[in-house]
Design a protein around this motif. Structure first.
Motif, short mmCIF file in Angstrom:
data_model
loop_
_atom_site.label_atom_id
_atom_site.label_comp_id
_atom_site.label_asym_id
_atom_site.label_seq_id
_atom_site.Cartn_x
_atom_site.Cartn_y
_atom_site.Cartn_z
N GLU A 3 1.97 -14.12 6.16
CA GLU A 3 0.96 -13.23 6.71
C GLU A 3 0.89 -11.97 5.87
O GLU A 3 1.87 -11.22 5.77
N ARG A 4 -0.24 -11.73 5.23
CA ARG A 4 -0.40 -10.58 4.36
C ARG A 4 -0.84 -9.38 5.17
O ARG A 4 -1.75 -9.46 6.02
N SER A 5 -0.21 -8.26 4.92
CA SER A 5 -0.52 -7.04 5.67
C SER A 5 -1.95 -6.57 5.44
O SER A 5 -2.55 -5.93 6.30
N LYS A 30 -5.47 -14.24 -3.45
CA LYS A 30 -6.71 -13.67 -2.90
C LYS A 30 -7.53 -14.73 -2.16
O LYS A 30 -7.96 -14.51 -1.03
N LEU A 33 -5.83 -15.97 1.05
CA LEU A 33 -5.88 -14.95 2.09
C LEU A 33 -7.25 -14.92 2.74
O LEU A 33 -7.38 -14.92 3.98
N LEU A 129 -4.98 -6.44 -3.54
CA LEU A 129 -3.97 -7.37 -3.05
C LEU A 129 -2.87 -7.46 -4.10
O LEU A 129 -3.07 -8.00 -5.18
N LEU A 132 3.23 -10.61 -3.29
CA LEU A 132 3.87 -10.58 -1.98
C LEU A 132 4.90 -9.46 -1.88
O LEU A 132 5.72 -9.26 -2.77
N HIS A 133 4.82 -8.74 -0.77
CA HIS A 133 5.71 -7.61 -0.52
C HIS A 133 6.96 -8.08 0.22
O HIS A 133 6.94 -9.09 0.94
N GLU A 136 6.63 -8.83 3.77
CA GLU A 136 5.80 -10.00 4.09
C GLU A 136 6.58 -11.31 3.97
O GLU A 136 6.15 -12.32 4.53
N PRO A 153 3.05 -15.95 -5.11
CA PRO A 153 3.48 -16.94 -4.11
C PRO A 153 4.06 -18.22 -4.69
O PRO A 153 5.11 -18.69 -4.24
#
Length: 390
Positions: A3-5, A30, A33, A129, A132-133, A136, A153
């Protein structure tokens, strides 16, 4: 699937702006998402991939296509392939100005940003974007895994380090040989690969265009153009120094970071965690990793800098809000950190009341009355309490 913030921000912007652009490097997620987001979107969605010939043909008469679908959300993926659409998008929006008409996805380029900002001013918002953080991907992955492999990813989820290495090398070859030239970069692939490798050597250090120019036998202006392009393609970051009107002899060169830590390690041929912890790049890699994680979560109105004077006062990261330094941050790959004399002098110069030392795992104690030690996991709560973190 993570799940991307950014998904919550995109939803909000689609209710406010006629056009929303989601930009970022290739393979950052991108398209995935946006397809996830639009699966339950209130309006009907028309998705066009502008790298796909059949979708390009649907835009042979783009004005008629847009008018026929003016009550739908039109998603234009890889928008940089057809920059000539931007003037038409402005006309279409002005004829029927409602929120959520267009969503643009792109890998960005100087020309793309220039064209869209000129023709869609006041009608579009840009969202970035990032890879990934850490927040996340927890608890699926540890910070060590994330730091080593980076935030793309497919790279992060590789079955093993050999497959990660193959993916990163393929990404580098494709990006350097095809994608960057397609975006408008005129340099040869071998030159850009050499430049990226050299940038690894100054990762976390000050950027000196003249030294790079001499090493590559190119002009300073050419190197500046290449670095500008790589930054606009979201591969690198230049962190500006913070200036105070205090008569100090301040360092004026930006610091340079390669944004994704996995890309740093691939370019440096670091293939596993043991190799990383024994490498001369360890401290710079950790600093760059933490800087990327922190900057990626900053809210609007908070600007990151670094601070350094020619007398040795320095801090890795300074967060400024409303023109005032709010919190200073020193980054250490140590669970028993100690402040250097230069750090103490910088805090005195800046007069920041909140000062943090970010470590891998040490957390929750005061190094002195105005300096608190935290970990990569607890720094988020510290900064949220100060109002400078999402």
């Amino acid at each position: 699937m993570f799940e991307r913030s950014l998904i919550h921000t995109i939803r909000t912007c689609l209710t406010q702006f006629p056009a929303v652009a989601v930009l970022g490097p290739r393979q950052v997620g991108k398209t995935t998402l946006v397809k996830t987001l639009l699966g339950d979107f209130a309006k009907e969605v028309v998705y066009l991939d502008l790298e796909y010939i059949a979708d390009q043909r649907r835009l042979v008469q783009p004005d008629l296509f847009f008018q026929a679908n003016q009550d739908k959300l039109i998603v234009l993926d890889e928008i940089q392939r057809m920059p000539e659409l931007f003037p038409l998008l402005r006309v279409m929006i002005d004829q029927h100005r409602v929120p959520g008409r267009f969503m643009l996805l792109g890998s960005a380029s100087p020309d793309l940003l220039k064209n869209s900002s000129e023709t869609l001013a006041g009608r579009i918002i840009y969202l970035e974007l990032s890879p990934l953080h850490l927040l996340e991907i927890m608890p699926t992955y540890t910070y060590q895994q994330h730091w080593l492999r980076g935030g793309f990813p497919d790279a992060l989820q590789a079955a093993d380090q050999t497959r990660w290495h193959f993916w990163m090398e393929s990404f580098l070859q494709t990006y350097v040989q095809r994608d960057l030239p397609d975006l408008g970069l005129t340099a040869g692939p071998a030159t850009i690969r050499r430049l990226l490798t050299m940038l690894v050597g100054i990762h976390g250090g000050q950027l000196n265009y003249s030294e790079l120019a001499r090493s590559l036998d190119l002009s300073v202006a050419t190197i500046q153009y290449y670095v500008d392009f790589l930054e606009n393609a979201f591969l690198i970051r230049r962190l500006s120094p913070y200036f105070l009107n205090i008569g100090k002899r301040l360092v004026k060169a930006p610091k340079l970071y390669i944004r994704d830590s996995g890309l740093v390690h691939a370019l440096a041929d670091i293939t596993d965690y043991n190799a990383l912890t024994g490498n001369i790049l360890l401290g710079a890699s950790w600093e760059g990793y933490v800087v990327q994680q922190l900057i990626a979560r900053l809210p609007l109105g908070v600007t990151p800098y670094y601070y350094r004077t020619q007398n040795g006062a320095e801090l890795d990261l300074l967060l400024v809000k409303g023109g005032k330094p709010v919190v200073s941050i020193e980054i250490r790959y140590s669970n028993a950190p100690a402040l250097k004399r230069g750090n103490t002098q910088a805090i005195a110069d800046l007069q920041t009341e909140q000062n943090l030392v970010v470590t891998p795992e040490a957390e929750g104690y005061w190094l002195r009355k105005d300096v608190r030690v935290c970990s990569i996991h607890s720094v988020w709560d510290e900064l949220r309490n100060l109002g400078v973190m999402l």
